[in-house]
Design an enzyme around this catalytic site. Sequence first.
Site, PDB file in Angstrom:
ATOM      1  N   ARG A 163      -5.849   4.473   3.743  1.00 23.36           N
ATOM      2  CA  ARG A 163      -5.828   4.070   2.287  1.00 23.36           C
ATOM      3  C   ARG A 163      -5.764   5.103   1.267  1.00 23.36           C
ATOM      4  O   ARG A 163      -5.118   5.357   0.379  1.00 23.36           O
ATOM      5  CB  ARG A 163      -6.783   2.932   1.599  1.00 23.36           C
ATOM      6  N   ASP A 192      -2.736   2.560   8.931  1.00 27.51           N
ATOM      7  CA  ASP A 192      -2.537   1.238   8.104  1.00 27.51           C
ATOM      8  C   ASP A 192      -1.284   1.382   7.177  1.00 27.51           C
ATOM      9  O   ASP A 192      -0.473   2.351   7.481  1.00 27.51           O
ATOM     10  CB  ASP A 192      -3.676   1.115   7.327  1.00 27.51           C
ATOM     11  N   HIS A 267      -0.206  -4.112   9.798  1.00 28.85           N
ATOM     12  CA  HIS A 267      -0.798  -3.146   9.089  1.00 28.85           C
ATOM     13  C   HIS A 267      -0.072  -1.675   9.448  1.00 28.85           C
ATOM     14  O   HIS A 267      -0.607  -0.641   9.918  1.00 28.85           O
ATOM     15  CB  HIS A 267      -2.455  -2.715   9.409  1.00 28.85           C
ATOM     16  N   ASP A 331      -5.569  -7.315  13.428  1.00 30.80           N
ATOM     17  CA  ASP A 331      -6.028  -8.134  12.131  1.00 30.80           C
ATOM     18  C   ASP A 331      -4.829  -8.499  11.363  1.00 30.80           C
ATOM     19  O   ASP A 331      -4.030  -7.585  11.227  1.00 30.80           O
ATOM     20  CB  ASP A 331      -7.264  -7.611  11.338  1.00 30.80           C
ATOM     21  N   GLU A 332      -4.936  -9.447  10.734  1.00 32.64           N
ATOM     22  CA  GLU A 332      -4.248 -10.001   9.415  1.00 32.64           C
ATOM     23  C   GLU A 332      -2.765  -9.838   9.836  1.00 32.64           C
ATOM     24  O   GLU A 332      -1.990  -9.502   8.604  1.00 32.64           O
ATOM     25  CB  GLU A 332      -4.357  -9.095   8.423  1.00 32.64           C
ATOM     26  N   TYR A 423     -19.462  -4.416   5.194  1.00 32.76           N
ATOM     27  CA  TYR A 423     -18.466  -3.974   4.594  1.00 32.76           C
ATOM     28  C   TYR A 423     -19.142  -3.202   3.439  1.00 32.76           C
ATOM     29  O   TYR A 423     -19.464  -3.631   2.302  1.00 32.76           O
ATOM     30  CB  TYR A 423     -17.503  -5.103   4.157  1.00 32.76           C
ATOM     31  N   PHE A 424     -19.306  -1.892   3.643  1.00 34.17           N
ATOM     32  CA  PHE A 424     -19.555  -0.875   2.418  1.00 34.17           C
ATOM     33  C   PHE A 424     -18.481  -0.657   1.204  1.00 34.17           C
ATOM     34  O   PHE A 424     -18.935   0.325   0.563  1.00 34.17           O
ATOM     35  CB  PHE A 424     -20.184   0.311   3.040  1.00 34.17           C
ATOM     36  N   ASP A 425     -17.378  -1.454   1.270  1.00 30.88           N
ATOM     37  CA  ASP A 425     -16.668  -1.299   0.196  1.00 30.88           C
ATOM     38  C   ASP A 425     -16.827  -2.287  -0.767  1.00 30.88           C
ATOM     39  O   ASP A 425     -16.305  -2.199  -1.801  1.00 30.88           O
ATOM     40  CB  ASP A 425     -15.129  -1.465   0.676  1.00 30.88           C
ATOM     41  N   TRP A 473     -13.565   0.908   3.970  1.00 27.11           N
ATOM     42  CA  TRP A 473     -12.046   0.631   3.773  1.00 27.11           C
ATOM     43  C   TRP A 473     -12.128   1.367   2.503  1.00 27.11           C
ATOM     44  O   TRP A 473     -12.770   1.039   1.566  1.00 27.11           O
ATOM     45  CB  TRP A 473     -11.774  -0.804   3.638  1.00 27.11           C
ATOM     46  N   THR A 474     -11.113   2.267   2.136  1.00 27.91           N
ATOM     47  CA  THR A 474     -11.108   3.206   0.971  1.00 27.91           C
ATOM     48  C   THR A 474     -10.041   2.776   0.024  1.00 27.91           C
ATOM     49  O   THR A 474      -9.689   3.945  -0.757  1.00 27.91           O
ATOM     50  CB  THR A 474     -10.835   4.586   1.725  1.00 27.91           C
TER      51      THR A 474
HETATM   52  C1  ACM Z   1     -10.047  -5.972   8.266  1.00 24.92           C
HETATM   53  O1  ACM Z   1     -10.872  -5.839   7.376  1.00 24.92           O
HETATM   54  N1  ACM Z   1      -9.075  -6.497   7.814  1.00 24.92           N
HETATM   55  C2  ACM Z   1     -10.519  -5.685   9.686  1.00 24.92           C
END
Ligand code: ACM
Length: 765
Positions: A163, A192, A267, A331-332, A423-425, A473-474
Amino acid sequence: MKKDLIIIIVLLFIALQLTAQLPLIPYPAHVSIKEGSFQFSNKTKILYDSPLLKSMADASATSWSALKALQIETLAHKNGAVEHSVVLSLNQPYNHELGMEGYQLEILTSHVVISANAPSGIRYGLQTIGQLLDAATDAKISCATIVDFPRFSYRGMHLDVSRHFMPMSQIYKMIDELERHKMNVFHWHLVDDQGWRIEIKKYPKLTDVGAWREDKSDKHWNDRSLSKAGAKTTYGGYYTQEEISSLVAYAAERNITVIPEIEMPAHVMSVLAAYPELSCTGENLGVPPGGVWPITHIYCAGKEETFNFLEDVLTEVMEIFPSSYIHIGGDEADKTEWKKCDKCQQRIKDEGLKDEHELQSYFIHRIEAFLNAHGRKLIGWDEILEGGLAPNATVMSWRGEEGGIAAAKMGHNVIMTPGSHCYFDHYQGDPSVEPLAIGGYTPLSKVYAYEPVPAELTENEAKFVLGAQANHWTEYMPVPEQLEYMAFPRLAAIAEVLWSPRSSRNWESFVYRMPAQFQRYEARGLNASKSAYQVKINAKPAPGKSLEIIFSTELQTSSIRYTLDGTEPVDESLLYTGPFILSETATVKAASFSNGMRQGAVITKTFFLGKTNGAKIKLTPAPNERYAHKGNTALLNGISGTVNHQDEEWLGFSGDNMEALIDLQSSEKISKISVITLHNSSAWIMEPSSATIETSVDGVTYADAGKTIIDKPLKDGRQIIEVNWEGDAKARFVRIKLQNYGPLPKDHPGAGKASWLFVSEIFID
Ligand code: ACM
Ligand code: ZN
């Protein structure tokens, strides 16, 4: 009197216990403080009994010498004089309690001994001495015996460099910090949608094309539409294999395993921008310059080319990363394209699969077989459970703890990283004063309270929980300074969760040890957040239509200063000594102070005390249940929401208008009405398009009160929007209608979809 005395004795006891703590984070498993102290001086040498320890001895000598203006030397050593020295020793029978990462530290007045089964233990012992020394005023550390080893074998930090690309120098800086926090895994999210970051020699377009995107930094992450064909792609970067190999070796020397993450099957729009033939549609959508949701443009699971490509990529990845684990994402993945793709449907038929979930499971199984055949283990996000878990897979549980619990019960290894705590975001302080973040609220104390072993697991199942990990996550961390701000001091909290025994984890003790940790961060030039010093302002209804105002902070501060007149608090402002009563509308501004300096931002909250205190309210329709939080009375509690739409003061209406009927209980003279609403277009929240206010004496006949004025939002910004009315009326009943903005505008990523109407307060005076 007797009760007070007991309280004083208890407090003194706690204070004494805290002062008997050593300034260490994470706190060791066993500490026994002794009389006397060891003095570092120019006579101090670091002696080592194995060549494996030379480089760490040298590094400590350099760092301690610089710290205390000394000249500490190192020396290979078998037997002989140890006076004044720090002795590093691997020369002992294997000690089961210590394992491969533990160490024993004896600090005597004459000398210091660190012994361990393996170099990593010695390294952690050196870190412990480093912390004692940097907190010592005079290079003198207290005598003690420390026996220390980690609670969990996996103590991880994840970093998304897709990101926002982070320069290699920052990766090294983070590795150094992990070592100091006694953490041992760096999970490197290299792939990603928004960028591919690792050189792959067989597929040069991955970095020539996939590492670069159009620069739309001027727009909110979620407001950046896909690039048009031919757009200039100037924003990004990647790491060469040579750079990565050096980093991996540097980390390994510090007992840190680097686990690469190569995302699949979703992703990967950065890949599909370079090799569009690997998708179902073959369409080239470019590298997205911002958020994409849902993620439908993914690898085709029906094409053999996809698997050939991935095996080639993974072959190069395994050559650079010696880690036993390879993370494959998982994921996702939205299955829309798979449902429409002939090749994917053919695969489902040929393999006898039930649906697209089983197709994803087929995908992951196949990759696992490839990795296993090359002696590696697969790790993936908890979606890899869907459609059947691959036989040897390790699950990283991020959507809560459920995936981790299920996997552990099936006998699979698990890494816990639930969004709620890891989650440190997420925000760590009041979003109204914090830099923009993705949402959520994960303050330092919440991270510290995290327990990686879910209560649902038996003792045997709990053994499958290898540890936990903090994720960065940035999307909202465009530069290294912002990464540091989000990572620190929360990494100190997770480090202690993962290292220290459950029984010795103690928040008061951690708070007591944090000032020394902040000094370390400052000395190392880290942009650590001071959000834990922010004042939290709370209010409770009090008699006589007034409010009781209560302040608190997470970390201990020497004083809280505040104002009620809208001015910024300074060190001479009102001193907070305990809860106080507010009996008229006021703006409260408060901040922490230490040695005359402000710590953390100024927090502002306006409390409305008017005719609505004690009034009744009916809302039609009821707010959407996702944003119903405190219920209807939130609109009359005197507290307006902040620009953070997840703040519990907000009520949300999706696509609906709002009608509020307020009964003031008696007829009142009214001259001003304000309704607090929100504009946050990236969260699909829009200001009302119009508003009407009607008043009634009997609750039967209503008269239009006249013109309302609605604030104008600034484009793209998050902003409180007030709806105001001023006039002269006498009424018991007030009916307020807010018209929903309607479908989102044409230039919005959600164009045409319903927008949200958010309301947090109605003020009548
Ligand atoms: C994630 O936060 N999509 C693993
Ligand atoms: Zn397909």
